[in-house]
Structure formats: C-alpha cells, structure tokens
Motif scaffolding. Structure first.
Motif, PDB file in Angstrom:
ATOM      1  N   LEU A  42       3.685   9.884   0.720  1.00 43.06           N
ATOM      2  CA  LEU A  42       4.680   8.959   1.158  1.00 43.06           C
ATOM      3  C   LEU A  42       3.646   8.186   2.231  1.00 43.06           C
ATOM      4  O   LEU A  42       4.311   7.034   2.441  1.00 43.06           O
ATOM      5  CB  LEU A  42       5.949   9.328   1.646  1.00 43.06           C
ATOM      6  CG  LEU A  42       7.001   9.709   0.569  1.00 43.06           C
ATOM      7  CD1 LEU A  42       8.065  10.587   0.922  1.00 43.06           C
ATOM      8  CD2 LEU A  42       7.535   8.460  -0.222  1.00 43.06           C
ATOM      9  N   HIS A  43       2.687   8.602   2.590  1.00 42.69           N
ATOM     10  CA  HIS A  43       1.972   7.983   3.830  1.00 42.69           C
ATOM     11  C   HIS A  43       0.440   7.623   3.557  1.00 42.69           C
ATOM     12  O   HIS A  43      -0.218   8.152   4.064  1.00 42.69           O
ATOM     13  CB  HIS A  43       2.095   8.649   5.003  1.00 42.69           C
ATOM     14  CG  HIS A  43       3.709   8.683   5.559  1.00 42.69           C
ATOM     15  ND1 HIS A  43       4.309   7.500   6.188  1.00 42.69           N
ATOM     16  CD2 HIS A  43       4.691   9.299   5.315  1.00 42.69           C
ATOM     17  CE1 HIS A  43       5.439   7.642   6.376  1.00 42.69           C
ATOM     18  NE2 HIS A  43       5.809   8.958   5.966  1.00 42.69           N
ATOM     19  N   ARG A  51      -2.992   6.495  -4.042  1.00 41.81           N
ATOM     20  CA  ARG A  51      -2.254   5.385  -3.551  1.00 41.81           C
ATOM     21  C   ARG A  51      -2.014   4.303  -4.592  1.00 41.81           C
ATOM     22  O   ARG A  51      -2.602   4.713  -5.727  1.00 41.81           O
ATOM     23  CB  ARG A  51      -2.547   4.925  -2.450  1.00 41.81           C
ATOM     24  CG  ARG A  51      -3.791   3.628  -2.660  1.00 41.81           C
ATOM     25  CD  ARG A  51      -5.012   4.099  -2.346  1.00 41.81           C
ATOM     26  NE  ARG A  51      -5.397   5.175  -1.198  1.00 41.81           N
ATOM     27  CZ  ARG A  51      -5.375   4.821   0.205  1.00 41.81           C
ATOM     28  NH1 ARG A  51      -5.095   3.421   0.499  1.00 41.81           N
ATOM     29  NH2 ARG A  51      -5.652   5.739   0.959  1.00 41.81           N
ATOM     30  N   THR A  52      -0.954   3.691  -4.662  1.00 41.21           N
ATOM     31  CA  THR A  52      -0.739   2.607  -5.526  1.00 41.21           C
ATOM     32  C   THR A  52      -1.429   1.437  -4.801  1.00 41.21           C
ATOM     33  O   THR A  52      -0.864   0.953  -3.873  1.00 41.21           O
ATOM     34  CB  THR A  52       0.806   2.412  -5.771  1.00 41.21           C
ATOM     35  OG1 THR A  52       1.199   3.669  -6.490  1.00 41.21           O
ATOM     36  CG2 THR A  52       0.968   1.342  -6.782  1.00 41.21           C
ATOM     37  N   LYS A  65       0.585  -3.329 -10.246  1.00 43.53           N
ATOM     38  CA  LYS A  65       0.392  -2.224  -9.492  1.00 43.53           C
ATOM     39  C   LYS A  65      -0.521  -1.080 -10.250  1.00 43.53           C
ATOM     40  O   LYS A  65       0.027  -0.783 -11.521  1.00 43.53           O
ATOM     41  CB  LYS A  65       1.713  -1.813  -8.585  1.00 43.53           C
ATOM     42  CG  LYS A  65       2.426  -2.623  -7.707  1.00 43.53           C
ATOM     43  CD  LYS A  65       3.563  -2.090  -7.239  1.00 43.53           C
ATOM     44  CE  LYS A  65       4.228  -3.099  -6.368  1.00 43.53           C
ATOM     45  NZ  LYS A  65       5.598  -2.551  -5.820  1.00 43.53           N
ATOM     46  N   GLU A  92       0.341   1.074  -1.629  1.00 42.53           N
ATOM     47  CA  GLU A  92       1.557   1.424  -1.252  1.00 42.53           C
ATOM     48  C   GLU A  92       1.671   2.868  -1.670  1.00 42.53           C
ATOM     49  O   GLU A  92       0.710   3.418  -2.328  1.00 42.53           O
ATOM     50  CB  GLU A  92       2.806   0.733  -1.603  1.00 42.53           C
ATOM     51  CG  GLU A  92       2.989   0.538  -3.016  1.00 42.53           C
ATOM     52  CD  GLU A  92       4.313  -0.249  -3.481  1.00 42.53           C
ATOM     53  OE1 GLU A  92       4.434  -1.185  -2.880  1.00 42.53           O
ATOM     54  OE2 GLU A  92       4.691   0.169  -4.686  1.00 42.53           O
ATOM     55  N   SER A  93       2.556   3.558  -1.217  1.00 48.74           N
ATOM     56  CA  SER A  93       2.582   5.060  -1.665  1.00 48.74           C
ATOM     57  C   SER A  93       2.870   5.205  -3.159  1.00 48.74           C
ATOM     58  O   SER A  93       3.432   3.928  -3.826  1.00 48.74           O
ATOM     59  CB  SER A  93       4.031   5.784  -0.972  1.00 48.74           C
ATOM     60  OG  SER A  93       4.389   6.999  -1.510  1.00 48.74           O
ATOM     61  N   GLU A  96       6.428   5.210  -3.752  1.00 50.86           N
ATOM     62  CA  GLU A  96       7.194   4.214  -2.824  1.00 50.86           C
ATOM     63  C   GLU A  96       8.613   4.144  -3.146  1.00 50.86           C
ATOM     64  O   GLU A  96       9.278   3.832  -4.441  1.00 50.86           O
ATOM     65  CB  GLU A  96       6.413   2.815  -3.044  1.00 50.86           C
ATOM     66  CG  GLU A  96       6.781   1.504  -2.144  1.00 50.86           C
ATOM     67  CD  GLU A  96       6.588   1.932  -0.828  1.00 50.86           C
ATOM     68  OE1 GLU A  96       7.086   1.382  -0.077  1.00 50.86           O
ATOM     69  OE2 GLU A  96       5.504   2.451  -0.544  1.00 50.86           O
ATOM     70  N   GLY A  97       9.490   3.958  -2.240  1.00 52.44           N
ATOM     71  CA  GLY A  97      11.073   4.035  -2.540  1.00 52.44           C
ATOM     72  C   GLY A  97      11.475   5.286  -2.605  1.00 52.44           C
ATOM     73  O   GLY A  97      12.949   5.330  -2.335  1.00 52.44           O
ATOM     74  N   GLN A  99      12.455   8.938  -0.851  1.00 50.42           N
ATOM     75  CA  GLN A  99      12.410   9.787   0.468  1.00 50.42           C
ATOM     76  C   GLN A  99      12.353  11.172   0.339  1.00 50.42           C
ATOM     77  O   GLN A  99      12.857  11.756  -0.964  1.00 50.42           O
ATOM     78  CB  GLN A  99      13.772   9.338   1.120  1.00 50.42           C
ATOM     79  CG  GLN A  99      13.916   7.700   1.530  1.00 50.42           C
ATOM     80  CD  GLN A  99      15.364   7.538   2.089  1.00 50.42           C
ATOM     81  OE1 GLN A  99      15.993   8.088   2.467  1.00 50.42           O
ATOM     82  NE2 GLN A  99      15.235   6.050   2.531  1.00 50.42           N
ATOM     83  N   ARG A 283       4.900   9.251 -10.236  1.00 53.09           N
ATOM     84  CA  ARG A 283       6.496   8.914 -10.401  1.00 53.09           C
ATOM     85  C   ARG A 283       6.769   9.376 -11.292  1.00 53.09           C
ATOM     86  O   ARG A 283       8.135   9.984 -11.250  1.00 53.09           O
ATOM     87  CB  ARG A 283       6.576   7.609 -10.446  1.00 53.09           C
ATOM     88  CG  ARG A 283       5.958   6.607  -9.412  1.00 53.09           C
ATOM     89  CD  ARG A 283       6.311   5.057  -9.303  1.00 53.09           C
ATOM     90  NE  ARG A 283       7.799   4.891  -8.971  1.00 53.09           N
ATOM     91  CZ  ARG A 283       8.175   4.659  -7.665  1.00 53.09           C
ATOM     92  NH1 ARG A 283       7.355   4.613  -6.690  1.00 53.09           N
ATOM     93  NH2 ARG A 283       9.445   4.244  -7.655  1.00 53.09           N
TER      94      ARG A 283
END
Length: 335
Positions: A42-43, A51-52, A65, A92-93, A96-97, A99, A283
C-alpha cells in the motif's frame, strides 16, 4: 518471507489491537504477516518495488495503469539502472483503494469471544443443563419410587404423591429439552473456533500467494492452496457427551464438563477441507482472498442461524407444553 527491508510484524501493530486481534490470539501470527505485506504494497513511495504505474499522463492524457516491478522512467528519460524519483512516471499502490482493515475484518469479527476454555459464557449453561438432564433422568424418578416405599398414608400423602407424579411428568419433558439444548451449546463455540481457523488459514494462504507473486513474478495466474476446515451439518451432528452432575455447579465441574463437550462437538463438526488464493495481478490475489473471507463468514453465519432456529424451536416447545405451563401456573413463583 517478509517484504523487502521489513519483518513479519507490521510497523504499525495498532490496527491489529484495534481489531481485537491481541498478542495472545491464535490468529495473531498470520494477521501480522498479512498486515506487513499490505503495509508494503500500500506504500510504494517507501520503496522501489512493485507499484501501479500510470502511463500517458506526460502527454496530457488521462493515462492507463499497469503493474510494474519497480519505478518506470518517462520515455524521454535515459536513466540507466534505478530511476531517480524526479524522473519517475506517476504511480500508485498495486492495491490502491484497499485498506488493511478490510483484510482483517473477518478475524476481527471472531477475535473476542472466549470459547475453548471454561471461563466463557456458554460453559456454565452447559453444566447447568447437564444437571437439569440428570435431575429429570435420575433424581425425580428415584424420588417417586422411594416415596412409594415410605408407607405414608392419608390425604397429605395423596396430595404429595400427586405432586411428585406431576413433577416427574414435567421434569421428563424438561429433561428432553435440556438434552437437546445441551447438545446445541458447545456447537456455538465450535462454529467460532472453525471460523477462526479458516480465516487464519486463508490469511496464511494469502501471504504465501503474495510471497510467490513477489519472488517468482510468474507469467501466468498462480494459485496457492490452503488447508482449512468446513463446518458441516451442525444442526444434525451428534454430541454424545452427557454426565451425571450434582445439584451444585462447581468451577471444577464446569471446567471438566466444558472440556469434554467442546472436544466432542469439535470432533464431529470440524471436517478437513481446503481452499485457494489465486490470480495474476496483485489485485486479483487481494480480491480472491477477500472473497474467501466473505465466504467463510457467510458459512459461519449460516451455521449460527441453524443453531438459533433449533433453540427457538425448543423454546416454543417449552412455552406450548401444557403439562409444563400448568405446573408452573400451579406451583411457580407468585407475582
């Protein structure tokens, strides 16, 4: 294998405590491993790995992406080796989106109840029902038999004996209810245990999938099996445990009774099964795991619903039994 430059423990363990997954939980180890990987994924701004990357924005477009194993330089850049941060395309991660809380939601739902040890809310009820069963099956019939041997005659004797006969009838009916309820009580605990085990195994499977995806970067979809248990036929399962008790429910008796009841129920209700976390993209793996988590919780809910329906039926039987209700009306507490 932990994420690069990290351990199997997330940097922020507070989210686990907030979810009720304490340090002594059987689920804690895999919850930590999963949370550490999620922190990493996520980071991406904290590392130069997966990463994306968002392509096309350098030309004013909306971009598209794509997952990449590390930073990507703009086409106009000729940076060899590691790409400096000021020359990276936007990214982005890979998750992403999402949690972390979404991935430990299931564990959180079943983390708090105490079920295996005797210091839980269900154990005294199991011991009490065992005593009720014992009274209905042994003590009251024995009292009726002994009363007839006393040689007591007269109106008082007749009234007392009539009372004992009614008591025997009522305790016989209650005995049947107690027997069935006693079978049900440990099954609630076993459902919780089974759901915990399944969620823990699913988390371990997700971690193995993450490790394989990162280390091997397979060219096709990967699938990681995980062993678990299924909760099969709880309403129909046989729990053979019944024990003679005493009128007093002592702590030692509760401990012994619960240990036996829980073990017997678990042996019948928890059966080997399995599952898999699968996919190609990060994902995909996350979605596969979250789908498994939802299925496990749904299965557990369905089993609890079965038990609730059985208990509801037994309560209705008690309330509608004419002998029991007449006896309570005649001899029960007065308002």
């Amino acid at each position: 294998m932990a994420p690069p430059d990290r351990s199997d423990t997330p940097r922020d363990t507070g989210i686990l405590e907030e979810a009720g997954i304490q340090s002594d939980s059987n689920m804690r180890h895999n919850a930590e491993r999963l949370a550490s990987w999620l922190e990493f994924l996520l980071h991406p701004e904290e590392h130069e790995y997966d990463r994306t990357v968002i392509y096309g924005t350098e030309f004013g477009g909306e971009g598209h992406k794509k997952e990449e194993p590390g930073p990507v330089a703009p086409s106009s850049s000729d940076q060899p080796g590691t790409v400096p941060s000021d020359a990276q395309l936007p990214f982005e991660s890979v998750l992403e989106g999402y949690q972390i809380s979404q991935f430990i939601h299931g564990m959180s739902a079943v983390a708090s109840p105490v079920v295996e040890s005797a210091d839980n809310a269900l154990a005294p009820g199991a011991a009490a029902l065992s005593n009720i069963w014992w009274m209905g099956d042994k003590r009251v019939p024995s009292l009726v038999d002994q009363f007839q041997q006393l040689g007591w005659e007269g109106d008082a004797s007749t009234v007392t004996f009539d009372f004992l006969l009614r008591l025997q009838t009522v305790t016989g009916q209650v005995h049947k209810l107690a027997e069935q309820l006693h079978d049900v009580i440990p099954k609630y605990a076993v459902v919780i245990k089974g759901v915990r085990h399944n969620l823990d195994e699913a988390a371990a499977g997700c971690v193995r999938a993450f490790e394989k995806k990162f280390a091997e970067k397979p060219a096709t979809e990967l699938s990681v099996d995980w062993g678990a248990v299924i909760l099969a036929g709880i309403a129909a399962a046989a729990v053979t445990y019944m024990t003679a008790g005493t009128a007093l429910i002592l702590e030692a008796a509760i401990t012994s009774a619960w240990s036996t009841a829980f073990t017997d129920a678990a042996g019948d209700l928890l059966k080997p099964s399995g599952g898999a976390v699968s996919g190609y993209w990060w994902r995909d793996l996350a979605h596969s795991y979250l789908r498994k988590q939802a299925d496990i919780l749904e299965d557990g809910k369905n089993e609890i619903d079965q038990l609730n329906r059985k208990v509801d039926g037994l309560i209705k039987y008690f309330n509608n039994d004419q002998d029991i209700q007449k006896f309570l009306a005649d001899y029960g507490p007065r308002p």
